[in-house]
Design a protein around this motif. Sequence first.
Motif, mmCIF file in Angstrom:
data_model
loop_
_atom_site.group_PDB
_atom_site.id
_atom_site.type_symbol
_atom_site.label_atom_id
_atom_site.label_comp_id
_atom_site.label_asym_id
_atom_site.label_seq_id
_atom_site.Cartn_x
_atom_site.Cartn_y
_atom_site.Cartn_z
ATOM 1 N N ALA A 37 0.781 -1.268 0.006
ATOM 2 C CA ALA A 37 0.105 -0.008 0.040
ATOM 3 C C ALA A 37 0.739 1.288 -0.207
ATOM 4 C CB ALA A 37 -1.143 0.033 1.071
ATOM 5 N N LYS A 38 1.882 1.241 0.754
ATOM 6 C CA LYS A 38 2.699 2.432 0.738
ATOM 7 C C LYS A 38 3.493 2.649 -0.762
ATOM 8 C CE LYS A 38 4.224 2.547 5.600
ATOM 9 N NZ LYS A 38 5.400 2.423 6.488
ATOM 10 N N THR A 39 3.858 1.686 -1.414
ATOM 11 C CA THR A 39 4.304 1.705 -2.624
ATOM 12 C C THR A 39 3.406 2.214 -3.745
ATOM 13 O OG1 THR A 39 5.758 -0.326 -2.334
ATOM 14 C CG2 THR A 39 5.532 0.345 -4.774
ATOM 15 N N ILE A 40 2.030 1.775 -3.547
ATOM 16 C CA ILE A 40 0.867 2.251 -4.392
ATOM 17 C C ILE A 40 0.684 3.604 -4.445
ATOM 18 C CG2 ILE A 40 -1.508 1.723 -4.984
ATOM 19 C CD1 ILE A 40 -0.975 -1.250 -4.433
ATOM 20 N N ASN A 41 0.837 3.913 -2.925
ATOM 21 C CA ASN A 41 0.347 5.319 -2.469
ATOM 22 C C ASN A 41 1.494 6.328 -2.308
ATOM 23 O OD1 ASN A 41 -2.979 5.066 -2.676
ATOM 24 N ND2 ASN A 41 -2.073 3.326 -1.444
ATOM 25 N N LYS A 42 2.475 6.110 -2.974
ATOM 26 C CA LYS A 42 3.925 6.744 -2.555
ATOM 27 C C LYS A 42 3.737 8.376 -2.411
ATOM 28 C CE LYS A 42 8.591 7.031 -3.769
ATOM 29 N NZ LYS A 42 9.816 6.614 -4.897
ATOM 30 N N ILE A 43 3.106 8.952 -3.518
ATOM 31 C CA ILE A 43 2.904 10.447 -3.389
ATOM 32 C C ILE A 43 2.233 10.972 -2.275
ATOM 33 C CG2 ILE A 43 1.939 12.250 -4.845
ATOM 34 C CD1 ILE A 43 2.348 10.793 -7.078
ATOM 35 N N ASP A 44 1.181 10.095 -1.902
ATOM 36 C CA ASP A 44 0.292 10.535 -0.819
ATOM 37 C C ASP A 44 0.704 10.283 0.606
ATOM 38 O OD1 ASP A 44 -1.760 11.785 -2.289
ATOM 39 O OD2 ASP A 44 -2.709 9.788 -2.630
ATOM 40 N N VAL A 45 1.610 9.144 0.704
ATOM 41 C CA VAL A 45 2.346 8.961 1.815
ATOM 42 C C VAL A 45 3.540 9.941 1.971
ATOM 43 C CG1 VAL A 45 3.974 7.198 2.912
ATOM 44 C CG2 VAL A 45 1.853 6.652 1.788
ATOM 45 N N GLU A 46 4.298 10.242 1.038
ATOM 46 C CA GLU A 46 5.367 11.262 1.077
ATOM 47 C C GLU A 46 4.902 12.755 1.355
ATOM 48 O OE1 GLU A 46 7.540 10.871 -2.512
ATOM 49 O OE2 GLU A 46 8.706 9.069 -1.621
ATOM 50 N N ALA A 47 3.630 13.013 0.946
ATOM 51 C CA ALA A 47 3.007 14.374 1.463
ATOM 52 C C ALA A 47 2.374 14.384 2.490
ATOM 53 C CB ALA A 47 1.977 14.540 0.094
ATOM 54 N N GLY A 48 2.125 13.463 3.187
ATOM 55 C CA GLY A 48 1.515 13.348 4.745
ATOM 56 C C GLY A 48 0.293 13.042 4.725
ATOM 57 N N ARG A 49 -0.421 13.177 3.409
ATOM 58 C CA ARG A 49 -1.692 12.846 3.535
ATOM 59 C C ARG A 49 -2.224 11.477 3.890
ATOM 60 N NH1 ARG A 49 -0.851 15.887 -1.206
ATOM 61 N NH2 ARG A 49 -0.519 14.056 -2.241
ATOM 62 N N LEU A 50 -1.399 10.639 4.005
ATOM 63 C CA LEU A 50 -1.762 8.896 4.158
ATOM 64 C C LEU A 50 -0.546 8.548 5.035
ATOM 65 C CD1 LEU A 50 -3.587 6.913 3.670
ATOM 66 C CD2 LEU A 50 -2.223 6.256 1.654
ATOM 67 N N LYS A 51 -0.953 8.014 6.387
ATOM 68 C CA LYS A 51 0.063 7.456 7.030
ATOM 69 C C LYS A 51 -0.452 5.878 7.381
ATOM 70 C CE LYS A 51 1.206 11.619 9.312
ATOM 71 N NZ LYS A 51 1.359 12.491 10.798
ATOM 72 N N LEU A 52 0.502 4.979 6.954
ATOM 73 C CA LEU A 52 0.005 3.614 7.154
ATOM 74 C C LEU A 52 0.985 2.854 7.989
ATOM 75 C CD1 LEU A 52 -0.342 3.123 3.337
ATOM 76 C CD2 LEU A 52 -2.189 3.536 4.911
ATOM 77 N N HIS A 53 0.349 2.078 8.802
ATOM 78 C CA HIS A 53 1.038 1.434 9.919
ATOM 79 C C HIS A 53 0.767 -0.190 10.095
ATOM 80 C CE1 HIS A 53 1.385 5.157 12.219
ATOM 81 N NE2 HIS A 53 0.323 5.351 11.500
#
Length: 217
Positions: free
Chosen positions: A85-101
């Motif tokens: 999921a972090k790979t698929i949503n890399k842009i949103d994760v890096e922008a801080g909109r999405l935090k995955l644990h």
Amino acid sequence: MKNLKFIAQQLRKPSGDFAGTIAEKMGEANRPLYELMNQSITFQDQDAILEIGFGSGTHFPDLLAKANDLKISGIDYSPEMTKLAKTINKIDVEAGRLKLHTGNSRQLPFEDNSFNTVFCNMVIYFWDDPSEHLEEIRRVLKPGGIFYTGMRTRESMLQFPFTKFGFNLYSTDEWCAVLQSYGFNVVGDFRKKDPVFDDDGDRVHLESVCIAAENQS
């Protein structure tokens, strides 16, 4: 012959070489349920959202588009799903909109009253003791916040023979009663018949359900 116990174990926690395959199959089978959830859930600008059991996370862009400046967090039991999921949503994760644990909803790594909305899809079947999970959800959910449960009815799920291996199935009424017994007030019940699909030669017709329950803390 299918190894039904192995399939059930992978659905609970995708792992190893099979993780990517099971994520793809779950995403396909659960697309109608995600569509129902997306139609049923209401977000306000700047809301903080938590998803429990996000799988491959291909749906996150649709969620982020529902309102402005959303902050979405997710927790999944499978390290492989978190990585994917972090790979698929890399842009949103890096922008801080999405935090995955990676973790378990019995012990959520969030402060009290952190979220306006918490939701999960096809997860409650794997809660051997729902009280532990629901107490944690109430802790991190703001008073008046909404917990959405995405599920299929017991009758729907019994079409799959693997559900006899570790699945805790509920009727809609039974799950509503569980929610009410742990301090939630059921405020919405949304349902939809899924299109019939072929499961290795068997025609399966599922019923998707979304239950909305308010935190009465």
